[in-house]
Write an enzyme that holds these catalytic residues in place. Sequence first.
Site, PDB file in Angstrom:
ATOM      1  N   HIS A   1       0.814  -1.213   0.000  1.00 49.33           N
ATOM      2  CA  HIS A   1       0.000   0.000   0.000  1.00 49.33           C
ATOM      3  C   HIS A   1       0.851   1.269   0.000  1.00 49.33           C
ATOM      4  O   HIS A   1       1.928   1.297   0.557  1.00 49.33           O
ATOM      5  CB  HIS A   1      -1.014   0.016   1.142  1.00 49.33           C
ATOM      6  CG  HIS A   1      -0.468  -0.165   2.515  1.00 49.33           C
ATOM      7  ND1 HIS A   1      -1.273  -0.265   3.610  1.00 49.33           N
ATOM      8  CD2 HIS A   1       0.795  -0.297   2.974  1.00 49.33           C
ATOM      9  CE1 HIS A   1      -0.528  -0.429   4.678  1.00 49.33           C
ATOM     10  NE2 HIS A   1       0.710  -0.449   4.328  1.00 49.33           N
ATOM     11  N   ASN A   2       0.337   2.280  -0.687  1.00 46.57           N
ATOM     12  CA  ASN A   2       0.965   3.599  -0.743  1.00 46.57           C
ATOM     13  C   ASN A   2       2.293   3.623  -1.487  1.00 46.57           C
ATOM     14  O   ASN A   2       3.020   4.619  -1.420  1.00 46.57           O
ATOM     15  CB  ASN A   2       1.180   4.168   0.677  1.00 46.57           C
ATOM     16  CG  ASN A   2      -0.131   4.335   1.416  1.00 46.57           C
ATOM     17  OD1 ASN A   2      -0.553   3.440   2.140  1.00 46.57           O
ATOM     18  ND2 ASN A   2      -0.805   5.433   1.190  1.00 46.57           N
TER      19      ASN A   2
END
Lengths: 341, 341, 341
Positions: A238-239
């Site tokens: 994620h991210n």
Amino acid sequence: MTLAEAAEATGGRVLGDTSVTFERISPVHDAGPRDLAMLVDRRYATDLPGCGGRALLVSEALCGIEDGPADRVVVADPHAALADLLPLLHPDPPRDRGVHSSAVVDPSVVVPGRASVGPHAVVCSGVTLGEGVRIGANCFVGEGVAIGAETVLYPNCTLYAGSVLGDRVVVHAGSSIGVDGFGYVTSGGEHRKVPQVGGCVVEDDVEIGANCAIDRGSIGRTVIGAGSKLDNLVHIGHNVTIGPRSMLVAQVGVAGSTRTGAGVGMGGQAGISGHLRIGARAQIAAQAGVIGDVGPGQVVSGYPARDHRTYLRAMASLMKLPELVRRMGRLERRLDGRDGA
Amino acid sequence: MTLAEAAEATGGRVLGDTSVTFERISPVHDAGPRDLAMLVDRRYATDLPGCGGRALLVSEALCGIEDGPADRVVVADPHAALADLLPLLHPDPPRDRGVHSSAVVDPSVVVPGRASVGPHAVVCSGVTLGEGVRIGANCFVGEGVAIGAETVLYPNCTLYAGSVLGDRVVVHAGSSIGVDGFGYVTSGGEHRKVPQVGGCVVEDDVEIGANCAIDRGSIGRTVIGAGSKLDNLVHIGHNVTIGPRSMLVAQVGVAGSTRTGAGVGMGGQAGISGHLRIGARAQIAAQAGVIGDVGPGQVVSGYPARDHRTYLRAMASLMKLPELVRRMGRLERRLDGRDGA
Amino acid sequence: MTLAEAAEATGGRVLGDTSVTFERISPVHDAGPRDLAMLVDRRYATDLPGCGGRALLVSEALCGIEDGPADRVVVADPHAALADLLPLLHPDPPRDRGVHSSAVVDPSVVVPGRASVGPHAVVCSGVTLGEGVRIGANCFVGEGVAIGAETVLYPNCTLYAGSVLGDRVVVHAGSSIGVDGFGYVTSGGEHRKVPQVGGCVVEDDVEIGANCAIDRGSIGRTVIGAGSKLDNLVHIGHNVTIGPRSMLVAQVGVAGSTRTGAGVGMGGQAGISGHLRIGARAQIAAQAGVIGDVGPGQVVSGYPARDHRTYLRAMASLMKLPELVRRMGRLERRLDGRDGA
């Protein structure tokens, strides 16, 4: 296709009979009498004596090689020539259009005229589809997903709600995009989930291999930059931001919040820890384990990853270490002997 | 939500204007004028000068930091605060109920009132479903599978016959559970399959990432302990026991019959050989290759895995090894010179 | 089944009461009063005192071991005995036949009498199916695929157009076969796709684990040799040839154009670079990273992979390297001291 036509399409030249024809291109060891045999590399020259191909596709550097077919197409780069010739030899088959009767498409979704939705695919409410999009059989396209023009999903893919795919993206079978990231808060040994509410953006001209998993942002976004190519079984946390025009070979893993520059290469099974910055055009060798930032253009390998040449040199001297220990013992004994004398 | 409300929900305090409102939480580098920007770590402080957020969520340690929004929610742990605030900002959407008309559910199966079965899902005979279960589109739930209350299967998952899932389990897209283990008897170079007839038990509150593969027991059972979390693309071999409340990061592989204690952590791409015991709260670093037992609380890395600090120290000195070889040669020559003298 | 019958089926002998019966086989730590407990290895002997099994399946070497059930079936190899007994205890359930009403099968396809096509499966035009083939729910079988007799596809698999599977092949859930290889020509930093038009051949008696990805050839073919077994999450690149009767443990990756001999073994998470040759019966240890050719029968480990024993010895001495650096410094000072004297 004649050798003359092949030479023209690739900017190459013919050695021998320009009117010789072929129907497909094959590796030297596998070529039959209707094939243009392709010699990729000098190390496959040992296959030439038994080559059954009608003609040979070969680089300038190797064009005079003795064995194998005498009629030849000589080019600067055989791989580039392959990319030129294959679309001429194997034109795309005509595509289905429209929505298969077994697909479940929310009535709110507009399916453009040249787009297609395969059997048993599911397209949820709020989805936007660009012209020419092809959604394979058994795919799931979650609520509010946006898919750009000419993008192709192979069968059995899952796009989580809200994912955004650009134009001309290709996603191979079984891949999952926009998955919840691995985010928990631990207290007293219990892991409490941090809701994963961020976005997942796959930009134009990205190709994603089979059975990959790409997380959405926790907050913020995960981004796969335009023109990047991911091989099979790649994990993106994620991210993460993957810069444009990067190449991630099979089974690479990139942990959460890492940002990479443009044109980065990662060899198979390489892993990058979270919250790092990898500079543009850095090269991460196969199986490298990166636990610190990497500068632009740096080439690293090993775990923990270091400069590639330094690492290989160190590993080579490591193999001499048992011998070094023995030499050390001998030296100590010599010195002891003299001191004792 | 106002900063005052955010402070109350997180047990934090406000610096500045308590009546400032925000609509979502974003990373510092990505925050807009309606966002509470979240500063995760000092290393992202360089993003603060350009931060467009309306207010800042920050830890006590960093609350006085100069740049960035002046109105701040100050908390003990920003990640824990995130887990508190996100469910308030992003309440779960209303869920579908019931069985989609395209799903194929064996008539013997009772679907509880709040449960749902998505489009094109297949639920075989003898399956038991707890209240509130949600089975995603295109999932396959094999004969005799038992699924506990409030458990969620994302699309395109496969549960092999007889698998048992507890309450509040989450399985992300494309994962396969209860797969035949890799068991063969080899004689004369031929591999004869050992039937895989054991069980596969995923206990309460486990979350399993996308495209994971978890084997059933050959005989006996594979068990994923309560509260454990598995990231994407994880492999669990047959007859493995993963202790409760463990964390397995992406692309981890655990080979057959290994048993791990409670609260074990495994970094990305770590691998554990078969028939080992890993003690409670052991930490296996990313990419570590474990080929022997690991004691409770031990931290290991490298291949073959050893104590983490020892390994890192050894790898650091390895980089000086070519220099050491040169020093050794000089010493030998000095001693030879003296002996010759 | 009585112990006498078990002894006869396995070529073993009974210690104690030959008329004792059991219903299933379980590991020692998990066995109940109707179970034949199986002692795999001496290291599990510590589980024997608490063993609740009715009788014990044990090797000749361990047959006299003190604790545990006194009535015993003694065999040469307990794993081989397991492969003999389990099919008798757990006969295959009766199979569905025919095409499920929700499947989408092109009218041109002939489905043999004993074959089955599961719910929501998709079978495209030009597909040929052998007798007894079973296609699981939600599988996609692309145009022109050929599947041999008695081959089984578990749910959610994707076979790309033109893939060829032999007889008695097993493909576990979520696997993708015949995927486009990772082939691009890069110029000016842009990656242009080389069309992937080659074949993908999975020969007789191959078993492929869950969520694997096997590429088609770019030109030429990818081949998985007869009788080879692949565990879960394995990646096979384009134009690879895996020799017959090989064993690839979970998460192995083999890059493009590599050719391996017969009977090769690869441990979990091992990776092989492209364009290499791996000799027959070579053993690649878990997590090894192979970047050069490997000779027949060689055993290698580490990155870059080297002879297994040499590598383990070198890694062991590496742990003593910080101490060696200190000894070197002491030697230099002693010599300096004498020279100065």
